[in-house]
Design a protein around this motif. Structure first.
Motif, PDB file in Angstrom:
ATOM      1  N   THR A  59       0.853  -1.185   0.000  1.00 55.44           N
ATOM      2  CA  THR A  59       0.000   0.000   0.000  1.00 55.44           C
ATOM      3  C   THR A  59       0.888   1.234   0.000  1.00 55.44           C
ATOM      4  N   THR A  60       0.700   2.094  -0.979  1.00 56.58           N
ATOM      5  CA  THR A  60       1.506   3.300  -1.089  1.00 56.58           C
ATOM      6  C   THR A  60       0.810   4.473  -0.404  1.00 56.58           C
ATOM      7  N   ASP A  61       1.563   5.545  -0.194  1.00 56.92           N
ATOM      8  CA  ASP A  61       0.975   6.773   0.334  1.00 56.92           C
ATOM      9  C   ASP A  61      -0.108   7.295  -0.608  1.00 56.92           C
ATOM     10  N   ALA A  62       0.098   7.108  -1.904  1.00 55.13           N
ATOM     11  CA  ALA A  62      -0.903   7.543  -2.886  1.00 55.13           C
ATOM     12  C   ALA A  62      -2.200   6.755  -2.735  1.00 55.13           C
ATOM     13  N   ASP A  63      -2.105   5.450  -2.452  1.00 51.81           N
ATOM     14  CA  ASP A  63      -3.299   4.630  -2.222  1.00 51.81           C
ATOM     15  C   ASP A  63      -4.064   5.122  -0.998  1.00 51.81           C
ATOM     16  N   ILE A  64      -3.331   5.412   0.059  1.00 47.64           N
ATOM     17  CA  ILE A  64      -3.948   5.881   1.303  1.00 47.64           C
ATOM     18  C   ILE A  64      -4.589   7.244   1.092  1.00 47.64           C
ATOM     19  N   HIS A  65      -3.903   8.137   0.397  1.00 51.30           N
ATOM     20  CA  HIS A  65      -4.450   9.470   0.127  1.00 51.30           C
ATOM     21  C   HIS A  65      -5.709   9.370  -0.722  1.00 51.30           C
ATOM     22  N   ALA A  68      -3.138   5.261   7.702  1.00 47.78           N
ATOM     23  CA  ALA A  68      -1.773   4.738   7.737  1.00 47.78           C
ATOM     24  C   ALA A  68      -1.479   4.107   9.088  1.00 47.78           C
ATOM     25  N   ASP A  69      -1.916   4.756  10.168  1.00 42.80           N
ATOM     26  CA  ASP A  69      -1.723   4.220  11.515  1.00 42.80           C
ATOM     27  C   ASP A  69      -2.463   2.899  11.683  1.00 42.80           C
ATOM     28  N   ALA A 118      -6.068  10.289   6.165  1.00 45.58           N
ATOM     29  CA  ALA A 118      -4.931   9.551   5.618  1.00 45.58           C
ATOM     30  C   ALA A 118      -3.986   9.109   6.739  1.00 45.58           C
ATOM     31  N   ALA A 119      -3.720  10.002   7.690  1.00 43.68           N
ATOM     32  CA  ALA A 119      -2.838   9.661   8.810  1.00 43.68           C
ATOM     33  C   ALA A 119      -3.446   8.546   9.665  1.00 43.68           C
TER      34      ALA A 119
END
Length: 72
Positions: free
Chosen positions: A16-22, A58-59, A54-55
């Motif tokens: 999972t990338t940051d882009a996926d999470i965003h 991710a957490d 998003a944060a």
């Protein structure tokens, strides 16, 4: 705005990338707020909400333990 938010944890998605999470956070905030793109006077609150969701996402993903898979 009606697209489903995809599952981001294994085994549904190995990486999972940051882009996926965003993208997931943006879809969520759009759905909850009812705005695809907020007016200028709401942009700061909208963007802040996306960042917070998003944060939190991710957490959550970093904290989940999936049986048979390494954590974190």
């Amino acid at each position: 705005m009606c697209r489903s938010i995809k599952t981001l944890r294994p085994p549904f998605q190995d990486e999972t990338t940051d882009a996926d999470i965003h993208a997931a956070a943006l879809q969520y905030v759009r759905k909850v707020s009812g705005f695809r793109a907020p007016a200028a006077h709401n942009a700061e609150a909208f963007d802040r909400a996306v960042a917070q969701v998003a944060a939190a996402t991710a957490d959550l993903l970093a904290s989940l333990q999936v049986r048979g898979r390494p954590t974190g």
